[in-house]
Design an enzyme around this catalytic site. Structure first.
Site, PDB file in Angstrom:
ATOM      1  N   LYS A   2       0.831  -1.210   0.000  1.00 56.49           N
ATOM      2  CA  LYS A   2       0.000   0.000   0.000  1.00 56.49           C
ATOM      3  C   LYS A   2       0.865   1.260   0.000  1.00 56.49           C
ATOM      4  O   LYS A   2       0.658   2.160  -0.802  1.00 56.49           O
ATOM      5  CB  LYS A   2      -0.911   0.048   1.245  1.00 56.49           C
ATOM      6  CG  LYS A   2      -1.858  -1.112   1.383  1.00 56.49           C
ATOM      7  CD  LYS A   2      -2.742  -0.962   2.600  1.00 56.49           C
ATOM      8  CE  LYS A   2      -2.021  -0.993   3.930  1.00 56.49           C
ATOM      9  NZ  LYS A   2      -1.349  -2.258   4.275  1.00 56.49           N
ATOM     10  N   ARG A  42      -9.571   1.335   8.595  1.00 53.77           N
ATOM     11  CA  ARG A  42      -9.074  -0.001   8.882  1.00 53.77           C
ATOM     12  C   ARG A  42     -10.087  -0.810   9.669  1.00 53.77           C
ATOM     13  O   ARG A  42      -9.845  -1.963   9.979  1.00 53.77           O
ATOM     14  CB  ARG A  42      -7.827   0.153   9.761  1.00 53.77           C
ATOM     15  CG  ARG A  42      -6.577  -0.419   9.184  1.00 53.77           C
ATOM     16  CD  ARG A  42      -5.489  -0.134  10.207  1.00 53.77           C
ATOM     17  NE  ARG A  42      -4.316  -0.859   9.911  1.00 53.77           N
ATOM     18  CZ  ARG A  42      -3.301  -0.372   9.202  1.00 53.77           C
ATOM     19  NH1 ARG A  42      -3.351   0.820   8.702  1.00 53.77           N
ATOM     20  NH2 ARG A  42      -2.250  -1.121   8.992  1.00 53.77           N
ATOM     21  N   ARG A 101      11.912  -6.187   5.130  1.00 54.05           N
ATOM     22  CA  ARG A 101      11.802  -4.755   4.854  1.00 54.05           C
ATOM     23  C   ARG A 101      12.840  -3.958   5.649  1.00 54.05           C
ATOM     24  O   ARG A 101      13.145  -4.251   6.786  1.00 54.05           O
ATOM     25  CB  ARG A 101      10.412  -4.242   5.238  1.00 54.05           C
ATOM     26  CG  ARG A 101      10.310  -2.770   4.908  1.00 54.05           C
ATOM     27  CD  ARG A 101       9.260  -1.967   5.557  1.00 54.05           C
ATOM     28  NE  ARG A 101       8.195  -2.603   6.217  1.00 54.05           N
ATOM     29  CZ  ARG A 101       6.911  -2.278   5.994  1.00 54.05           C
ATOM     30  NH1 ARG A 101       6.614  -1.410   5.075  1.00 54.05           N
ATOM     31  NH2 ARG A 101       5.980  -2.840   6.704  1.00 54.05           N
ATOM     32  N   ARG A 121      11.583  -2.121  11.329  1.00 57.03           N
ATOM     33  CA  ARG A 121      10.521  -1.605  12.173  1.00 57.03           C
ATOM     34  C   ARG A 121      10.323  -2.485  13.408  1.00 57.03           C
ATOM     35  O   ARG A 121      10.509  -3.688  13.331  1.00 57.03           O
ATOM     36  CB  ARG A 121       9.205  -1.547  11.369  1.00 57.03           C
ATOM     37  CG  ARG A 121       9.019  -0.227  10.691  1.00 57.03           C
ATOM     38  CD  ARG A 121       7.887  -0.179   9.702  1.00 57.03           C
ATOM     39  NE  ARG A 121       6.624  -0.783  10.080  1.00 57.03           N
ATOM     40  CZ  ARG A 121       5.499  -0.656   9.370  1.00 57.03           C
ATOM     41  NH1 ARG A 121       5.516   0.076   8.265  1.00 57.03           N
ATOM     42  NH2 ARG A 121       4.392  -1.254   9.738  1.00 57.03           N
ATOM     43  N   ARG A 153      -0.455  -8.894  13.430  1.00 57.96           N
ATOM     44  CA  ARG A 153      -1.005  -7.874  12.514  1.00 57.96           C
ATOM     45  C   ARG A 153      -1.888  -8.527  11.458  1.00 57.96           C
ATOM     46  O   ARG A 153      -2.942  -8.003  11.095  1.00 57.96           O
ATOM     47  CB  ARG A 153       0.133  -7.081  11.860  1.00 57.96           C
ATOM     48  CG  ARG A 153       0.744  -6.055  12.813  1.00 57.96           C
ATOM     49  CD  ARG A 153       2.085  -5.546  12.341  1.00 57.96           C
ATOM     50  NE  ARG A 153       2.056  -4.883  11.052  1.00 57.96           N
ATOM     51  CZ  ARG A 153       3.129  -4.690  10.284  1.00 57.96           C
ATOM     52  NH1 ARG A 153       4.310  -5.113  10.678  1.00 57.96           N
ATOM     53  NH2 ARG A 153       3.029  -4.081   9.136  1.00 57.96           N
TER      54      ARG A 153
HETATM   55  P1  AP5 Z   1       4.793  -1.541   1.843  1.00 54.95           P
HETATM   56  O1  AP5 Z   1       4.552  -0.731   0.640  1.00 54.95           O
HETATM   57  O2  AP5 Z   1       5.374  -0.855   3.040  1.00 54.95           O
HETATM   58  O3  AP5 Z   1       3.444  -2.303   2.264  1.00 54.95           O
HETATM   59  P2  AP5 Z   1       2.265  -1.803   3.157  1.00 54.95           P
HETATM   60  O4  AP5 Z   1       1.047  -2.519   2.680  1.00 54.95           O
HETATM   61  O5  AP5 Z   1       2.217  -0.298   3.208  1.00 54.95           O
HETATM   62  O6  AP5 Z   1       2.732  -2.431   4.539  1.00 54.95           O
HETATM   63  P3  AP5 Z   1       2.771  -1.817   5.972  1.00 54.95           P
HETATM   64  O7  AP5 Z   1       3.437  -2.851   6.819  1.00 54.95           O
HETATM   65  O8  AP5 Z   1       3.367  -0.449   6.019  1.00 54.95           O
HETATM   66  O9  AP5 Z   1       1.249  -1.715   6.245  1.00 54.95           O
HETATM   67  P4  AP5 Z   1       0.509  -1.880   7.518  1.00 54.95           P
HETATM   68  O10 AP5 Z   1      -0.847  -1.686   7.025  1.00 54.95           O
HETATM   69  O11 AP5 Z   1       0.718  -3.096   8.335  1.00 54.95           O
HETATM   70  O12 AP5 Z   1       1.189  -0.802   8.446  1.00 54.95           O
HETATM   71  P5  AP5 Z   1       0.996   0.772   8.573  1.00 54.95           P
HETATM   72  O13 AP5 Z   1       2.331   1.359   8.436  1.00 54.95           O
HETATM   73  O14 AP5 Z   1      -0.120   1.260   7.714  1.00 54.95           O
HETATM   74  O15 AP5 Z   1       5.675  -2.800   1.429  1.00 54.95           O
HETATM   75  C1  AP5 Z   1       6.114  -3.765   2.372  1.00 54.95           C
HETATM   76  C2  AP5 Z   1       7.451  -4.368   1.901  1.00 54.95           C
HETATM   77  O16 AP5 Z   1       7.253  -5.109   0.694  1.00 54.95           O
HETATM   78  C3  AP5 Z   1       8.524  -3.321   1.554  1.00 54.95           C
HETATM   79  O17 AP5 Z   1       9.770  -3.846   1.904  1.00 54.95           O
HETATM   80  C4  AP5 Z   1       8.404  -3.150   0.026  1.00 54.95           C
HETATM   81  O18 AP5 Z   1       9.612  -2.742  -0.560  1.00 54.95           O
HETATM   82  C5  AP5 Z   1       8.004  -4.563  -0.409  1.00 54.95           C
HETATM   83  N1  AP5 Z   1       7.110  -4.570  -1.572  1.00 54.95           N
HETATM   84  C6  AP5 Z   1       6.071  -3.733  -1.820  1.00 54.95           C
HETATM   85  N2  AP5 Z   1       5.450  -4.063  -2.982  1.00 54.95           N
HETATM   86  C7  AP5 Z   1       6.113  -5.149  -3.463  1.00 54.95           C
HETATM   87  C8  AP5 Z   1       5.955  -5.972  -4.634  1.00 54.95           C
HETATM   88  N3  AP5 Z   1       4.970  -5.745  -5.531  1.00 54.95           N
HETATM   89  N4  AP5 Z   1       6.814  -7.000  -4.819  1.00 54.95           N
HETATM   90  C9  AP5 Z   1       7.801  -7.240  -3.910  1.00 54.95           C
HETATM   91  N5  AP5 Z   1       8.025  -6.505  -2.800  1.00 54.95           N
HETATM   92  C10 AP5 Z   1       7.184  -5.468  -2.566  1.00 54.95           C
HETATM   93  O19 AP5 Z   1       0.490   0.849  10.080  1.00 54.95           O
HETATM   94  C11 AP5 Z   1       1.327   0.489  11.158  1.00 54.95           C
HETATM   95  C12 AP5 Z   1       0.518   0.380  12.425  1.00 54.95           C
HETATM   96  O20 AP5 Z   1      -0.109   1.655  12.740  1.00 54.95           O
HETATM   97  C13 AP5 Z   1      -0.658  -0.600  12.394  1.00 54.95           C
HETATM   98  O21 AP5 Z   1      -0.234  -1.930  12.635  1.00 54.95           O
HETATM   99  C14 AP5 Z   1      -1.533  -0.037  13.506  1.00 54.95           C
HETATM  100  O22 AP5 Z   1      -1.014  -0.368  14.759  1.00 54.95           O
HETATM  101  C15 AP5 Z   1      -1.394   1.470  13.329  1.00 54.95           C
HETATM  102  N6  AP5 Z   1      -2.437   2.017  12.442  1.00 54.95           N
HETATM  103  C16 AP5 Z   1      -2.244   2.500  11.165  1.00 54.95           C
HETATM  104  N7  AP5 Z   1      -3.409   2.916  10.643  1.00 54.95           N
HETATM  105  C17 AP5 Z   1      -4.362   2.693  11.586  1.00 54.95           C
HETATM  106  C18 AP5 Z   1      -5.768   2.895  11.637  1.00 54.95           C
HETATM  107  N8  AP5 Z   1      -6.437   3.395  10.594  1.00 54.95           N
HETATM  108  N9  AP5 Z   1      -6.423   2.541  12.756  1.00 54.95           N
HETATM  109  C19 AP5 Z   1      -5.784   2.032  13.815  1.00 54.95           C
HETATM  110  N10 AP5 Z   1      -4.438   1.797  13.844  1.00 54.95           N
HETATM  111  C20 AP5 Z   1      -3.735   2.127  12.744  1.00 54.95           C
END
Ligand code: AP5
Length: 206
Positions: free
Chosen positions: A16, A89, A123, A155, A166
């Site tokens: 994402k 979410r 990552r 992270r 998660r």
């Molecule tokens: P990346 O692009 O970072 O993937 P992502 O889907 O953004 O993953 P995240 O881990 O950042 O998402 P998340 O939803 O768990 O965490 P968030 O930061 O939003 O890619 C991941 C890896 O894969 C990278 O190394 C990338 O290079 C690689 N990659 C990407 N695309 C690829 C491809 N096509 N092929 C190969 N490799 C690829 O949230 C963190 C925390 O914040 C949550 O756990 C929660 O505690 C809190 N939080 C956030 N939003 C909310 C909310 N709305 N409500 C409550 N708590 C929240």
């Protein structure tokens, strides 16, 4: 041109953040990542920052009321289009969003669990916001950012146990949004190289 008001949905590690950055740059819209907002707050030494740190480091969600307030305020200051990455979410967050935003598309990045676990455990992050991957997106110089040359780190929420937690919480609380948004939802295969996923998203947006 259409004003894009998009939500990007998908499990942790689906790409994402990677795609949202590329879309925001290409279409000149704002990228709003709740994950980035909370990671910035987790280290600010305030009571709220400490609470957020404890929650996200263990893979738990930040409470809906806090999250909704932050996003409502943020969207209130934006004139043009935007891409919401990580919000909503939960169903209560999606219900609240309906009250203050007119979302015209939801892009769902679909990736299998085995791929997610491998991606997240490899990552690497930089403090400047860039993200790398030991397997699929290596930095040019080992362990240092291509853009600002700072040392990369993993992270806190990417130990195998927290990644599993998660994924479990995603299935319980976020997956129901696929049905909630079924009328405006577009599925993209996220198990392809980053640029190929981006090509598919551009087709959907054109
Ligand atoms: P990346 O692009 O970072 O993937 P992502 O889907 O953004 O993953 P995240 O881990 O950042 O998402 P998340 O939803 O768990 O965490 P968030 O930061 O939003 O890619 C991941 C890896 O894969 C990278 O190394 C990338 O290079 C690689 N990659 C990407 N695309 C690829 C491809 N096509 N092929 C190969 N490799 C690829 O949230 C963190 C925390 O914040 C949550 O756990 C929660 O505690 C809190 N939080 C956030 N939003 C909310 C909310 N709305 N409500 C409550 N708590 C929240």
């Amino acid at each position: 041109m259409k004003t894009y008001k998009i939500v990007i949905l998908g499990p942790p590690g689906s790409g994402k953040g990677t795609q949202a950055k590329m879309i925001a740059e290409k279409y000149g819209i704002e990228h709003i990542s709740t994950g980035d907002i909370f990671r910035a707050k987790r280290g600010d030494g305030t009571e709220l920052g400490n609470k957020i740190k404890e929650l996200i480091d263990n893979g738990n969600f930040v409470p809906d009321d806090i999250t909704i307030k932050i996003i409502e305020e943020k969207l209130g200051s934006i004139e043009g289009g935007y891409m919401l990455d990580g919000f909503p979410r939960t169903i209560p967050q999606a219900e609240a969003l309906k009250g203050f935003a007119d979302i015209n598309m939801v892009i769902y990045i679909d990736v299998k669990d085995e791929v997610l676990v491998s991606r997240l455990s490899s990552r690497l992050m930089c403090k400047c916001g860039e993200s790398y991957n030991k397997i699929t997106k290596k930095p040019k110089k080992d362990n240092f950012c291509d853009k600002c040359n700072q040392e990369l780190y993993q992270r806190e929420d990417e130990t195998p146990e927290v990644v599993q937690e998660r994924l479990k919480i995603y299935k319980e609380k976020t997956e129901p949004l696929l049905d909630f948004y079924k009328d405006i939802l577009v599925r993209v295969d996220g198990d392809q190289p980053i640029n190929k996923v981006f090509e598919d998203i551009k087709k959907v947006l054109s």
